[in-house]
Design a protein around this motif. Structure first.
Motif, PDB file in Angstrom:
ATOM      1  N   ASP A  95      50.922 -31.519   3.535  1.00  0.00           N
ATOM      2  CA  ASP A  95      50.343 -32.266   4.657  1.00  0.00           C
ATOM      3  C   ASP A  95      49.524 -33.455   4.155  1.00  0.00           C
ATOM      4  O   ASP A  95      49.676 -34.577   4.645  1.00  0.00           O
ATOM      5  N   SER A  99      50.349 -37.442   4.627  1.00  0.00           N
ATOM      6  CA  SER A  99      49.497 -38.253   5.492  1.00  0.00           C
ATOM      7  C   SER A  99      48.843 -39.406   4.732  1.00  0.00           C
ATOM      8  O   SER A  99      48.425 -40.386   5.342  1.00  0.00           O
ATOM      9  N   ILE A 110      49.789 -39.432  13.130  1.00  0.00           N
ATOM     10  CA  ILE A 110      50.049 -38.766  11.857  1.00  0.00           C
ATOM     11  C   ILE A 110      50.786 -37.446  12.063  1.00  0.00           C
ATOM     12  O   ILE A 110      51.807 -37.189  11.409  1.00  0.00           O
ATOM     13  N   ILE A 114      54.511 -36.534  10.543  1.00  0.00           N
ATOM     14  CA  ILE A 114      54.700 -35.577   9.449  1.00  0.00           C
ATOM     15  C   ILE A 114      55.776 -34.559   9.832  1.00  0.00           C
ATOM     16  O   ILE A 114      56.675 -34.254   9.041  1.00  0.00           O
ATOM     17  N   ARG A 128      54.448 -27.164   5.488  1.00  0.00           N
ATOM     18  CA  ARG A 128      53.509 -28.261   5.675  1.00  0.00           C
ATOM     19  C   ARG A 128      52.162 -28.012   5.004  1.00  0.00           C
ATOM     20  O   ARG A 128      51.577 -28.922   4.440  1.00  0.00           O
TER      21      ARG A 128
ATOM     22  N   ARG B  19      46.082 -28.301  11.585  1.00  0.00           N
ATOM     23  CA  ARG B  19      45.327 -28.553  10.364  1.00  0.00           C
ATOM     24  C   ARG B  19      44.078 -27.697  10.295  1.00  0.00           C
ATOM     25  O   ARG B  19      43.683 -27.231   9.248  1.00  0.00           O
TER      26      ARG B  19
END
Lengths: 246, 301
Positions: A95, A99, A110, A114, A128, B19
């Motif tokens: 990741d 990025s 972003i 991705i 990822r 994330r």
């Protein structure tokens, strides 16, 4: 798209590249083959801007290149390295690696980009958030290709992109590269010591020996054996002997 | 996500969906790895305990650390004075708690000053090379050329003696080894393909150093810092002993040993207590650092 004229590169007293010239039209793939130390990777590093100590003339899309490149150049020209074990930062997840080019160039969206990039190089979304050491060699090289494509370049420089991979994975990565070229209309310059790999991907092949490009032939002529220079013939014979063991 | 088990599943999933989830999952895994190392956990527990004890000193102390009782000098440990009294009849236990504030505070302040400075100097010198490297490394050599304590002494003597100037003096003398270390690590990293790949994204050199080079140097730096903790405590103590560090009557572990040194053969517990405190603190920091290093290297997982 790419024009190189009379390119010379020196390392101290050694002249690694002596007056190499070639031209690559837009959307075409140009291969450079030669033995280790023939200067083929040096040509690529000078073209990519990693080595600023060169003389001669290089043009991309009609613009002459200076030793120090602009940010826009790095958006339009990207490179895939030989060793997928060394070209991904060991402390960064996939990741982060993907990025980074987007953040540098200030490109938005972003997350979706991705995910799209991973899909484009046929990697599952699960990779990822993995680290490079948790991936196989083929997967790493796919990540490296995806990273190179993040900034949507026009030109991709390939430095032996398959030679660190085993044979079945080599074919996968090569097919991926040729698919991408068709889909995105990319211009390739590929360096390899493997004539078969270069002939598979590239329409035109330049043969280097001792820092000089001794011959430029089309892949068809190469396959048919219509070659002029003795070194090309020697490489071709060697390649045939390796592919079809008697 | 309401139950601990569901939370755990959310954390350790192989396919994080965001994330944030990936970052928390990574932290949770780090903690799991760290927890498996009993020595590191011991170190962490001790460091936390020491910090809590020092912060809670006013609540835990049985006496005023500055209160003198000259009729009760150098008393042995008793119910009244748990760790005895020193040469001015002050309660050693209370002084130990308050002294920890000064000593550990100094150590933390020095580390916070020194580690980023050394890292920055080393990474810049190593990454740019050439003139920047030569200038920065010669400056480093100048600082390395003087014995650490003497340079610190000269610095404190030039400005006003006290804790702040002692911190500045120790920081001034402690950064060169970090710069050297960071430079060496940077030199091995700067020519790798992954740094070349970042350069090819068009990133500025500062961004490359900050986001790609320094993470490779921090691991050895953390180990070095934790190993240096004890020598920072000792330098602080030496400065205190020479009257250049913590000023009396404020308690400080090193100064406590220095002043009680005379009684080491007769009333041995007086210097021994702060010595044990320094030893325990240094050991805890070292174990913690060792554990951190093992955990922070993702390749070892």
């Amino acid at each position: 798209m790419i024009t190189v004229e009379n390119l010379s590169v020196r390392f101290g007293s050694v002249e690694a590249v002596k007056g190499v010239s070639f031209h690559v039209p837009k959307g075409a793939a140009f291969g450079i083959v030669g033995e280790s130390g023939s200067g083929k990777s040096t040509v690529l590093r000078a073209l990519s801007g990693l080595n600023p100590d060169w003389t001669g003339r290089m043009e991309i899309d009609g613009t002459a290149l200076s030793p120090h490149r602009s940010k826009d150049f790095f958006r339009r020209v990207q490179m895939v390295f030989q060793d997928p074990y060394g070209s991904l930062h060991p402390r960064q997840t996939v990741d982060r690696a993907l990025s980074e080019p987007l953040e540098v160039h200030g490109i938005a969206d972003i997350e979706p980009r991705i995910l799209r990039a991973l899909a484009e190089v046929a990697l599952p979304p699960a990779v990822r958030f993995r680290y490079p050491h948790q991936l196989s060699g083929g997967q790493r090289q796919r990540v490296a290709v995806a990273r190179a494509l993040m900034s949507e370049p026009d030109v991709l420089l390939l430095d032996e992109p398959t030679s660190a991979l085993d044979v079945s994975v080599q074919a996968e990565v090569l097919n991926l590269l040729s698919d991408l070229q068709v889909r995105r209309g990319l211009t390739y310059v590929m360096v390899s010591h493997n004539l078969a790999v270069v002939a598979h991907l590239c329409g035109t092949v330049g043969v280097m020996q001792g820092g000089v490009m001794v011959e430029t032939v089309s892949a068809d002529d190469l396959r048919a054996g219509n070659v002029m220079h003795a070194h090309t013939r020697a490489l071709r014979t060697l390649c045939m002997a390796l592919e079809e063991p008697a | 996500m309401s139950t601990p088990a569901a939370l755990r599943d959310w954390l350790i999933t192989e396919t994080p969906s965001s994330r944030r989830q990936a970052a928390w999952g990574r932290r949770y895994r780090l903690w799991c790895d760290f927890r498996r190392n009993p020595l590191a956990i011991g170190g962490l527990a001790t460091v936390v305990l020491l910090i809590v004890l020092c912060l809670a000193a006013p609540l835990l102390a049985t006496h005023d650390p500055g209160q003198q009782t000259l009729t009760n000098r150098l008393a042995a440990p008793s119910a009244e004075h748990w760790l005895g009294t020193d040469e001015l009849g002050r309660d050693v236990y209370s002084r130990l708690l308050y002294g920890g504030r000064v000593t550990l505070g100094m150590v933390v302040a020095v580390v916070l000053l020194v580690a980023p400075l050394g890292l920055a100097v080393g990474c810049i010198a190593g990454y740019f090379g050439g003139l920047a490297d030569r200038v920065l490394m010669r400056v480093t050599d100048v600082f390395l050329a003087f014995p650490r304590l003497i340079l610190a002494l000269a610095f404190v003597a030039a400005i006003k003696p006290g804790i702040t100037s002692a911190i500045a003096a120790i920081a001034l003398t402690a950064w060169p080894p970090y710069a050297r270390l960071a430079r060496a690590e940077t030199m091995t990293v700067r020519n790798t393909d992954y740094i070349a790949a970042v350069r090819l994204t068009g990133a500025s050199p500062w961004r490359i150093i900050l986001r790609h080079v320094t993470p490779m140097c921090t691991q050895s730096l953390i180990v070095r810092v934790t190993l240096d903790m004890s020598s920072i405590i000792l330098t602080a103590a030496s400065l205190g002993f020479l009257g250049m560090g913590a000023q009396p009557p404020s308690p400080e572990w090193g100064t406590m040993i220095a002043t009680a040194r005379r009684f080491i053969l007769t009333e041995w517990w007086v210097p021994l207590v702060p010595a044990i405190a320094i030893f325990v603190a240094s050991l805890a920091f070292n174990l913690l650092g060792d554990g951190l290093r093992d955990v922070l290297d993702p390749k070892q997982r």
